[in-house]
Motif scaffolding. Structure first.
Motif, mmCIF file in Angstrom:
data_model
loop_
_atom_site.group_PDB
_atom_site.id
_atom_site.type_symbol
_atom_site.label_atom_id
_atom_site.label_comp_id
_atom_site.label_asym_id
_atom_site.label_seq_id
_atom_site.Cartn_x
_atom_site.Cartn_y
_atom_site.Cartn_z
ATOM 1 N N ALA A 85 0.820 -1.215 0.000
ATOM 2 C CA ALA A 85 0.000 0.000 0.000
ATOM 3 C C ALA A 85 0.854 1.266 0.000
ATOM 4 C CB ALA A 85 -0.928 0.015 1.210
ATOM 5 N N SER A 86 2.091 1.193 0.520
ATOM 6 C CA SER A 86 2.963 2.377 0.483
ATOM 7 C C SER A 86 3.309 2.735 -0.953
ATOM 8 C CB SER A 86 4.288 2.116 1.228
ATOM 9 O OG SER A 86 4.076 1.646 2.521
ATOM 10 N N ALA A 87 3.385 1.725 -1.816
ATOM 11 C CA ALA A 87 3.888 1.942 -3.178
ATOM 12 C C ALA A 87 2.799 1.943 -4.247
ATOM 13 C CB ALA A 87 4.915 0.855 -3.511
ATOM 14 N N GLU A 153 5.108 11.088 4.585
ATOM 15 C CA GLU A 153 5.496 10.130 5.638
ATOM 16 C C GLU A 153 4.389 9.104 5.828
ATOM 17 O OE1 GLU A 153 6.080 11.788 9.551
ATOM 18 O OE2 GLU A 153 6.506 9.807 10.407
ATOM 19 N N ASP A 154 4.724 7.846 5.584
ATOM 20 C CA ASP A 154 3.752 6.775 5.786
ATOM 21 C C ASP A 154 3.854 6.318 7.241
ATOM 22 O OD1 ASP A 154 2.264 4.487 5.927
ATOM 23 O OD2 ASP A 154 2.978 3.622 4.046
ATOM 24 N N ALA A 155 2.972 6.884 8.060
ATOM 25 C CA ALA A 155 2.942 6.557 9.492
ATOM 26 C C ALA A 155 1.782 5.602 9.787
ATOM 27 C CB ALA A 155 2.809 7.838 10.305
ATOM 28 N N ALA A 156 1.390 4.832 8.764
ATOM 29 C CA ALA A 156 0.247 3.907 8.897
ATOM 30 C C ALA A 156 0.340 3.067 10.163
ATOM 31 C CB ALA A 156 0.179 2.983 7.683
ATOM 32 N N GLU A 157 1.572 2.667 10.512
ATOM 33 C CA GLU A 157 1.766 1.697 11.592
ATOM 34 C C GLU A 157 2.304 2.350 12.861
ATOM 35 O OE1 GLU A 157 4.513 -1.033 9.770
ATOM 36 O OE2 GLU A 157 3.043 -1.749 8.321
ATOM 37 N N ALA A 158 2.340 3.677 12.890
ATOM 38 C CA ALA A 158 3.179 4.310 13.917
ATOM 39 C C ALA A 158 2.492 5.387 14.735
ATOM 40 C CB ALA A 158 4.432 4.883 13.255
ATOM 41 N N GLU A 189 -12.031 0.034 9.088
ATOM 42 C CA GLU A 189 -11.205 0.461 7.958
ATOM 43 C C GLU A 189 -11.177 1.978 8.043
ATOM 44 O OE1 GLU A 189 -9.533 -1.219 5.675
ATOM 45 O OE2 GLU A 189 -10.433 -3.221 5.639
ATOM 46 N N GLY A 190 -10.102 2.593 7.613
ATOM 47 C CA GLY A 190 -10.077 4.051 7.645
ATOM 48 C C GLY A 190 -8.662 4.573 7.567
ATOM 49 N N GLY A 191 -8.565 5.875 7.345
ATOM 50 C CA GLY A 191 -7.247 6.491 7.268
ATOM 51 C C GLY A 191 -7.333 7.974 7.512
HETATM 52 C C1 LIG Z 1 3.046 0.732 6.007
HETATM 53 C C2 LIG Z 1 1.617 0.741 5.537
HETATM 54 N N1 LIG Z 1 1.246 1.662 4.637
HETATM 55 C C3 LIG Z 1 0.002 1.739 4.192
HETATM 56 C C4 LIG Z 1 -0.977 0.874 4.639
HETATM 57 C C5 LIG Z 1 -2.338 0.964 4.068
HETATM 58 O O1 LIG Z 1 -3.339 1.139 5.004
HETATM 59 P P1 LIG Z 1 -4.865 0.868 4.634
HETATM 60 O O2 LIG Z 1 -5.065 -0.598 4.720
HETATM 61 O O3 LIG Z 1 -5.617 1.639 5.678
HETATM 62 O O4 LIG Z 1 -5.083 1.392 3.268
HETATM 63 C C6 LIG Z 1 -0.658 -0.087 5.592
HETATM 64 C C7 LIG Z 1 -1.694 -1.002 6.075
HETATM 65 O O5 LIG Z 1 -1.524 -2.032 6.621
HETATM 66 C C8 LIG Z 1 0.681 -0.174 6.047
HETATM 67 O O6 LIG Z 1 1.049 -1.094 6.935
#
Ligand SMILES: Cc1ncc(COP(=O)(O)O)c(C=O)c1O
Length: 392
Positions: A85-87, A153-158, A189-191
Protein backbone atom coordinates in the motif's frame (compact mmCIF):
# COMPACT_ATOMS: atom_id res chain seq x y z
CA UNK A 1 -5.48 -24.38 23.44
CA UNK A 2 -7.11 -21.32 21.90
CA UNK A 3 -5.34 -19.83 18.88
CA UNK A 4 -3.46 -16.60 19.59
CA UNK A 5 -4.19 -14.07 16.89
CA UNK A 6 -1.51 -11.77 15.55
CA UNK A 7 -3.29 -8.40 15.79
CA UNK A 8 -6.49 -6.77 16.94
CA UNK A 9 -8.00 -3.77 18.74
CA UNK A 10 -9.21 -2.86 22.21
CA UNK A 11 -12.89 -1.91 22.17
CA UNK A 12 -14.64 -0.66 25.30
CA UNK A 13 -18.09 0.72 26.19
CA UNK A 14 -16.83 4.18 25.22
CA UNK A 15 -16.40 3.14 21.57
CA UNK A 16 -19.79 1.41 21.57
CA UNK A 17 -21.47 4.51 23.05
CA UNK A 18 -19.86 6.88 20.54
CA UNK A 19 -20.79 4.69 17.57
CA UNK A 20 -24.33 4.25 18.90
CA UNK A 21 -24.61 8.01 19.25
CA UNK A 22 -23.32 8.51 15.70
CA UNK A 23 -25.73 6.03 14.18
CA UNK A 24 -28.58 7.61 16.15
CA UNK A 25 -27.80 11.30 15.84
CA UNK A 26 -25.10 12.07 13.26
CA UNK A 27 -27.45 12.90 10.43
CA UNK A 28 -29.03 16.11 9.05
CA UNK A 29 -27.39 19.13 10.72
CA UNK A 30 -25.13 16.83 12.70
CA UNK A 31 -23.86 14.77 9.78
CA UNK A 32 -20.28 15.96 10.15
CA UNK A 33 -20.03 16.39 13.90
CA UNK A 34 -17.89 13.31 14.50
CA UNK A 35 -15.67 13.95 11.47
CA UNK A 36 -14.98 17.48 12.71
CA UNK A 37 -14.22 16.35 16.25
CA UNK A 38 -12.02 13.45 15.16
CA UNK A 39 -10.08 15.55 12.64
CA UNK A 40 -9.51 18.43 15.08
CA UNK A 41 -8.44 16.16 17.91
CA UNK A 42 -6.20 14.12 15.61
CA UNK A 43 -4.43 17.16 14.15
CA UNK A 44 -3.84 18.48 17.69
CA UNK A 45 -2.52 15.12 18.82
CA UNK A 46 -0.05 14.80 15.92
CA UNK A 47 0.91 18.47 16.18
CA UNK A 48 -0.11 19.61 12.69
CA UNK A 49 -2.63 22.12 11.37
CA UNK A 50 -4.90 19.88 9.31
CA UNK A 51 -6.27 16.36 9.30
CA UNK A 52 -8.65 14.78 6.77
CA UNK A 53 -10.58 11.58 7.52
CA UNK A 54 -10.44 9.08 4.65
CA UNK A 55 -11.56 5.52 3.95
CA UNK A 56 -8.01 4.11 4.14
CA UNK A 57 -4.36 4.97 4.36
CA UNK A 58 -3.97 3.82 0.76
CA UNK A 59 -6.37 6.58 -0.33
CA UNK A 60 -4.45 9.05 1.86
CA UNK A 61 -1.21 8.24 0.01
CA UNK A 62 -3.03 8.45 -3.32
CA UNK A 63 -4.46 11.89 -2.49
CA UNK A 64 -1.12 13.11 -1.13
CA UNK A 65 0.65 12.24 -4.38
CA UNK A 66 -2.12 13.82 -6.45
CA UNK A 67 -2.08 16.98 -4.33
CA UNK A 68 1.71 17.16 -4.81
CA UNK A 69 1.12 16.90 -8.60
CA UNK A 70 3.06 13.65 -8.90
CA UNK A 71 2.18 12.06 -12.22
CA UNK A 72 3.36 10.31 -15.38
CA UNK A 73 7.12 10.61 -15.94
CA UNK A 74 7.86 11.16 -12.25
CA UNK A 75 9.69 8.81 -9.93
CA UNK A 76 8.86 8.27 -6.27
CA UNK A 77 11.31 6.62 -3.88
CA UNK A 78 9.86 4.13 -1.43
CA UNK A 79 11.58 1.62 0.86
CA UNK A 80 11.81 -1.84 -0.64
CA UNK A 81 10.50 -3.41 2.57
CA UNK A 82 6.98 -2.22 3.37
CA UNK A 83 3.38 -3.18 2.71
CA UNK A 84 2.46 -2.76 -0.96
CA UNK A 85 0.00 0.00 0.00
CA UNK A 86 2.96 2.38 0.48
CA UNK A 87 3.89 1.94 -3.18
CA UNK A 88 0.72 1.03 -5.09
CA UNK A 89 -0.60 4.65 -5.23
CA UNK A 90 2.59 5.63 -7.08
CA UNK A 91 1.33 3.45 -9.91
CA UNK A 92 -2.23 4.82 -9.53
CA UNK A 93 -0.96 8.31 -10.44
CA UNK A 94 1.08 7.02 -13.38
CA UNK A 95 4.49 7.56 -11.74
CA UNK A 96 7.21 4.98 -11.21
CA UNK A 97 8.23 3.48 -7.85
CA UNK A 98 11.95 3.31 -7.10
CA UNK A 99 12.75 0.84 -4.32
CA UNK A 100 15.47 2.04 -1.94
CA UNK A 101 17.18 -0.11 0.66
CA UNK A 102 16.35 -0.12 4.38
CA UNK A 103 18.57 0.59 7.35
CA UNK A 104 19.97 -2.38 9.23
CA UNK A 105 18.95 -1.05 12.64
CA UNK A 106 15.61 0.70 12.10
CA UNK A 107 14.39 -1.44 9.16
CA UNK A 108 13.14 1.86 7.70
CA UNK A 109 14.29 3.78 4.63
CA UNK A 110 18.06 4.31 4.50
CA UNK A 111 18.87 7.97 3.81
CA UNK A 112 22.01 6.94 1.87
CA UNK A 113 20.08 4.56 -0.34
CA UNK A 114 17.37 7.18 -0.85
CA UNK A 115 20.00 9.67 -2.03
CA UNK A 116 21.56 7.09 -4.35
CA UNK A 117 18.13 6.50 -5.94
CA UNK A 118 17.52 10.16 -6.79
CA UNK A 119 17.41 11.16 -10.47
CA UNK A 120 16.17 14.34 -12.15
CA UNK A 121 12.76 12.63 -12.30
CA UNK A 122 12.44 12.10 -8.54
CA UNK A 123 9.44 14.04 -7.32
CA UNK A 124 8.67 12.52 -3.92
CA UNK A 125 9.81 10.08 -1.29
CA UNK A 126 7.64 7.96 1.01
CA UNK A 127 9.55 7.02 4.18
CA UNK A 128 7.68 4.38 6.18
CA UNK A 129 7.67 4.14 9.99
CA UNK A 130 7.83 0.36 9.82
CA UNK A 131 6.09 -1.52 12.65
CA UNK A 132 6.30 1.69 14.72
CA UNK A 133 10.09 2.06 14.28
CA UNK A 134 11.23 5.54 13.24
CA UNK A 135 13.69 6.19 10.40
CA UNK A 136 16.46 8.77 10.65
CA UNK A 137 14.11 11.61 9.74
CA UNK A 138 16.74 14.37 9.93
CA UNK A 139 18.92 12.61 7.37
CA UNK A 140 15.96 11.81 5.09
CA UNK A 141 14.60 15.35 5.27
CA UNK A 142 18.05 16.76 4.61
CA UNK A 143 18.38 14.72 1.39
CA UNK A 144 14.81 15.60 0.37
CA UNK A 145 15.48 19.30 0.92
CA UNK A 146 18.74 19.32 -1.02
CA UNK A 147 17.13 17.68 -4.05
CA UNK A 148 13.73 19.42 -3.68
CA UNK A 149 11.88 16.17 -3.25
CA UNK A 150 8.50 16.20 -1.47
CA UNK A 151 8.05 13.93 1.56
CA UNK A 152 4.95 11.84 2.29
CA UNK A 153 5.50 10.13 5.64
CA UNK A 154 3.75 6.78 5.79
CA UNK A 155 2.94 6.56 9.49
CA UNK A 156 0.25 3.91 8.90
CA UNK A 157 1.77 1.70 11.59
CA UNK A 158 3.18 4.31 13.92
CA UNK A 159 0.56 6.39 15.67
CA UNK A 160 2.21 7.71 18.84
CA UNK A 161 5.83 6.98 17.83
CA UNK A 162 8.18 9.93 18.16
CA UNK A 163 11.42 11.23 16.71
CA UNK A 164 13.23 13.97 18.63
CA UNK A 165 10.06 14.89 20.48
CA UNK A 166 7.79 15.18 17.41
CA UNK A 167 5.10 12.67 16.61
CA UNK A 168 5.14 10.25 13.69
CA UNK A 169 3.21 11.67 10.77
CA UNK A 170 4.36 15.24 11.32
CA UNK A 171 7.61 15.08 9.35
CA UNK A 172 6.58 15.34 5.73
CA UNK A 173 4.71 17.68 3.43
CA UNK A 174 1.97 15.20 4.21
CA UNK A 175 1.65 12.33 6.68
CA UNK A 176 -0.70 9.38 6.43
CA UNK A 177 -2.22 6.91 8.91
CA UNK A 178 -4.17 3.66 8.74
CA UNK A 179 -7.02 2.73 11.06
CA UNK A 180 -7.42 -0.80 9.72
CA UNK A 181 -8.67 -3.32 12.30
CA UNK A 182 -5.14 -4.55 12.95
CA UNK A 183 -3.83 -1.11 13.88
CA UNK A 184 -3.31 0.34 17.36
CA UNK A 185 -6.10 2.88 16.77
CA UNK A 186 -8.87 1.49 14.60
CA UNK A 187 -12.02 2.61 12.83
CA UNK A 188 -12.49 -0.84 11.26
CA UNK A 189 -11.20 0.46 7.96
CA UNK A 190 -10.08 4.05 7.64
CA UNK A 191 -7.25 6.49 7.27
CA UNK A 192 -6.12 10.06 7.82
CA UNK A 193 -4.08 12.54 5.84
CA UNK A 194 -2.34 15.23 7.91
CA UNK A 195 -0.47 18.28 6.72
CA UNK A 196 0.63 21.77 7.69
CA UNK A 197 0.31 22.99 4.11
CA UNK A 198 -2.77 25.01 3.13
CA UNK A 199 -2.42 24.13 -0.54
CA UNK A 200 -2.24 20.36 0.04
CA UNK A 201 -5.10 20.46 2.51
CA UNK A 202 -7.46 22.29 0.17
CA UNK A 203 -6.45 20.25 -2.88
CA UNK A 204 -6.96 16.97 -1.00
CA UNK A 205 -10.41 18.10 0.23
CA UNK A 206 -11.36 18.95 -3.34
CA UNK A 207 -10.05 15.72 -4.85
CA UNK A 208 -11.62 13.45 -2.27
CA UNK A 209 -15.16 14.60 -3.08
CA UNK A 210 -15.46 14.17 -6.84
CA UNK A 211 -13.67 17.41 -7.67
CA UNK A 212 -15.90 19.89 -5.92
CA UNK A 213 -15.30 22.40 -3.19
CA UNK A 214 -16.21 21.50 0.39
CA UNK A 215 -19.71 22.76 1.13
CA UNK A 216 -20.66 22.93 -2.56
CA UNK A 217 -24.49 22.72 -2.65
CA UNK A 218 -24.80 22.91 -6.43
CA UNK A 219 -23.22 19.52 -7.17
CA UNK A 220 -20.97 21.29 -9.61
CA UNK A 221 -17.86 19.24 -10.38
CA UNK A 222 -14.82 20.99 -11.79
CA UNK A 223 -12.68 17.89 -12.28
CA UNK A 224 -13.13 14.15 -12.48
CA UNK A 225 -11.75 13.04 -9.12
CA UNK A 226 -12.41 10.53 -6.35
CA UNK A 227 -14.88 9.60 -3.64
CA UNK A 228 -12.78 9.03 -0.54
CA UNK A 229 -14.82 9.56 2.60
CA UNK A 230 -15.19 8.02 6.01
CA UNK A 231 -18.62 7.46 7.59
CA UNK A 232 -19.75 9.16 10.83
CA UNK A 233 -19.83 5.81 12.59
CA UNK A 234 -16.17 5.24 11.76
CA UNK A 235 -15.25 8.79 12.79
CA UNK A 236 -17.05 8.27 16.12
CA UNK A 237 -15.15 5.04 16.69
CA UNK A 238 -11.90 6.82 15.81
CA UNK A 239 -12.62 9.67 18.22
CA UNK A 240 -13.33 7.28 21.08
CA UNK A 241 -10.11 5.41 20.34
CA UNK A 242 -8.14 8.65 20.14
CA UNK A 243 -9.47 9.69 23.55
CA UNK A 244 -7.92 6.43 24.83
CA UNK A 245 -4.74 6.68 22.78
CA UNK A 246 -2.29 6.98 25.69
CA UNK A 247 -3.79 3.90 27.30
CA UNK A 248 -3.55 1.96 24.00
CA UNK A 249 0.06 3.03 23.45
CA UNK A 250 1.09 2.24 27.00
CA UNK A 251 -0.36 -1.23 26.57
CA UNK A 252 1.54 -1.74 23.30
CA UNK A 253 4.76 -0.82 25.05
CA UNK A 254 3.89 -3.17 27.88
CA UNK A 255 3.38 -6.04 25.41
CA UNK A 256 6.81 -5.30 23.95
CA UNK A 257 8.38 -5.21 27.42
CA UNK A 258 6.93 -8.67 28.20
CA UNK A 259 8.45 -10.02 24.98
CA UNK A 260 11.73 -8.25 25.62
CA UNK A 261 12.01 -9.80 29.06
CA UNK A 262 11.65 -13.27 27.53
CA UNK A 263 13.62 -12.85 24.32
CA UNK A 264 16.30 -10.22 24.89
CA UNK A 265 18.83 -12.82 25.97
CA UNK A 266 18.04 -15.38 23.32
CA UNK A 267 21.05 -15.61 21.09
CA UNK A 268 20.47 -14.71 17.46
CA UNK A 269 17.15 -12.92 18.02
CA UNK A 270 16.98 -9.23 17.11
CA UNK A 271 13.90 -7.24 18.12
CA UNK A 272 12.51 -3.84 17.08
CA UNK A 273 14.93 -1.06 17.90
CA UNK A 274 14.26 2.19 19.69
CA UNK A 275 17.03 4.38 18.33
CA UNK A 276 18.31 7.22 20.57
CA UNK A 277 15.95 10.20 20.44
CA UNK A 278 13.00 8.10 19.31
CA UNK A 279 9.97 6.54 20.95
CA UNK A 280 8.70 3.31 19.43
CA UNK A 281 5.13 2.24 20.04
CA UNK A 282 5.76 -1.24 18.68
CA UNK A 283 2.71 -1.76 16.52
CA UNK A 284 4.08 -5.22 15.74
CA UNK A 285 6.62 -6.89 17.97
CA UNK A 286 9.04 -8.29 15.41
CA UNK A 287 12.02 -10.59 15.53
CA UNK A 288 14.78 -11.21 13.03
CA UNK A 289 16.29 -14.63 13.49
CA UNK A 290 19.96 -15.03 12.81
CA UNK A 291 20.37 -16.76 9.47
CA UNK A 292 22.70 -19.31 11.00
CA UNK A 293 19.61 -21.12 12.31
CA UNK A 294 18.58 -21.65 8.70
CA UNK A 295 14.99 -21.01 9.72
CA UNK A 296 13.22 -18.80 7.25
CA UNK A 297 10.05 -16.91 8.11
CA UNK A 298 7.67 -19.16 6.20
CA UNK A 299 8.89 -22.29 8.04
CA UNK A 300 8.92 -20.43 11.35
CA UNK A 301 5.34 -19.31 10.73
CA UNK A 302 4.32 -22.89 10.02
CA UNK A 303 5.94 -24.15 13.21
CA UNK A 304 4.32 -21.41 15.28
CA UNK A 305 0.99 -22.14 13.61
CA UNK A 306 1.28 -25.79 14.69
CA UNK A 307 1.35 -24.36 18.23
CA UNK A 308 -1.86 -22.44 17.51
CA UNK A 309 0.02 -19.17 17.31
CA UNK A 310 -0.69 -16.81 14.46
CA UNK A 311 2.30 -14.80 13.18
CA UNK A 312 2.95 -12.67 10.12
CA UNK A 313 5.96 -12.64 7.82
CA UNK A 314 8.24 -9.61 7.82
CA UNK A 315 7.29 -7.83 4.59
CA UNK A 316 8.92 -9.29 1.49
CA UNK A 317 10.98 -6.81 -0.51
CA UNK A 318 8.54 -5.27 -2.98
CA UNK A 319 11.12 -5.83 -5.70
CA UNK A 320 10.81 -9.58 -5.09
CA UNK A 321 7.05 -10.03 -5.32
CA UNK A 322 5.15 -10.90 -8.50
CA UNK A 323 3.40 -7.53 -8.61
CA UNK A 324 6.69 -5.78 -9.40
CA UNK A 325 9.29 -8.40 -10.23
CA UNK A 326 9.30 -7.78 -13.98
CA UNK A 327 9.95 -4.05 -13.63
CA UNK A 328 13.40 -2.72 -14.49
CA UNK A 329 13.37 -0.80 -11.18
CA UNK A 330 12.75 -4.04 -9.31
CA UNK A 331 15.65 -5.74 -11.07
CA UNK A 332 17.96 -2.91 -10.01
CA UNK A 333 16.62 -3.01 -6.46
CA UNK A 334 17.29 -6.73 -6.20
CA UNK A 335 20.95 -6.04 -6.98
CA UNK A 336 21.26 -2.95 -4.79
CA UNK A 337 19.21 -3.60 -1.63
CA UNK A 338 21.44 -5.92 0.35
CA UNK A 339 19.98 -5.10 3.76
CA UNK A 340 16.40 -5.70 2.60
CA UNK A 341 17.34 -9.06 1.15
CA UNK A 342 19.43 -10.04 4.16
CA UNK A 343 16.78 -9.27 6.79
CA UNK A 344 13.42 -9.93 5.14
CA UNK A 345 13.66 -13.75 4.83
CA UNK A 346 14.26 -14.16 8.56
CA UNK A 347 11.76 -11.72 10.07
CA UNK A 348 8.55 -12.58 11.87
CA UNK A 349 5.83 -10.44 13.46
CA UNK A 350 4.75 -11.98 16.74
CA UNK A 351 1.21 -11.66 18.15
CA UNK A 352 0.89 -8.04 19.24
CA UNK A 353 -2.84 -7.43 19.47
CA UNK A 354 -4.29 -5.39 22.30
CA UNK A 355 -5.82 -8.60 23.70
CA UNK A 356 -2.37 -9.99 24.55
CA UNK A 357 -1.60 -10.80 28.18
CA UNK A 358 1.69 -11.64 29.84
CA UNK A 359 0.60 -15.26 29.93
CA UNK A 360 -0.04 -15.34 26.18
CA UNK A 361 3.29 -13.62 25.52
CA UNK A 362 5.00 -16.29 27.60
CA UNK A 363 3.26 -19.00 25.60
CA UNK A 364 4.47 -17.44 22.34
CA UNK A 365 8.02 -17.03 23.66
CA UNK A 366 8.19 -20.58 25.00
CA UNK A 367 7.09 -21.96 21.64
CA UNK A 368 9.59 -19.78 19.82
CA UNK A 369 12.47 -20.65 22.13
CA UNK A 370 11.74 -24.32 21.77
CA UNK A 371 11.67 -24.08 17.99
CA UNK A 372 14.97 -22.21 18.00
CA UNK A 373 16.54 -24.65 20.45
CA UNK A 374 15.47 -27.66 18.42
CA UNK A 375 16.78 -26.05 15.32
CA UNK A 376 20.11 -24.97 16.73
CA UNK A 377 20.62 -28.51 18.00
CA UNK A 378 20.18 -29.62 14.42
CA UNK A 379 17.10 -31.61 15.38
CA UNK A 380 14.24 -32.14 13.06
CA UNK A 381 11.32 -30.48 14.79
CA UNK A 382 8.55 -32.97 15.28
CA UNK A 383 5.82 -30.69 16.54
CA UNK A 384 3.75 -30.47 19.68
CA UNK A 385 5.40 -33.18 21.79
CA UNK A 386 8.81 -31.58 21.53
CA UNK A 387 7.41 -28.27 22.69
CA UNK A 388 5.61 -29.68 25.70
CA UNK A 389 8.36 -29.00 28.24
CA UNK A 390 8.05 -25.28 27.49
CA UNK A 391 4.26 -25.12 27.65
CA UNK A 392 2.81 -23.32 30.61
C1 LIG B 1 3.05 0.73 6.01
C2 LIG B 1 1.62 0.74 5.54
N1 LIG B 1 1.25 1.66 4.64
C3 LIG B 1 0.00 1.74 4.19
C4 LIG B 1 -0.98 0.87 4.64
C5 LIG B 1 -2.34 0.96 4.07
O1 LIG B 1 -3.34 1.14 5.00
P1 LIG B 1 -4.86 0.87 4.63
O2 LIG B 1 -5.06 -0.60 4.72
O3 LIG B 1 -5.62 1.64 5.68
O4 LIG B 1 -5.08 1.39 3.27
C6 LIG B 1 -0.66 -0.09 5.59
C7 LIG B 1 -1.69 -1.00 6.07
O5 LIG B 1 -1.52 -2.03 6.62
C8 LIG B 1 0.68 -0.17 6.05
O6 LIG B 1 1.05 -1.09 6.94
Amino acid sequence: MKRIQVAGPSITQKEIDYVADAVTNAWYDNANVYHDRFERAFADYIGVRYAITLPSCTSAIHLSLLALSVGPGDEVVVPDVTWIASAAPITYVGARPVFADIDNLTWCLSAESFEACITPKTKAVIPVDLYGNMPDMDAIRDVAKRYRVAVVEDAAEAIGSEYKGCRAGSFGDAGVFSFHGSKTLTTGEGGMLVTDRDDLYHRALFLRDHGRKPGDRMFFNREVAFKYKMSSMQAALGLAQLERVEELLDYKRKIFAWYEKELADVEGVTMNCEAPGTKNVYWMVTIILDERYGLKKDRLMELMSEQNIDCRPFFHPLSSIPAYEDMEQARRARQRNHVSYKIAPYGLNLPSGLNMTEEKVNRVCNALKCIIENNSAGNKIAGVEKLSHYSS
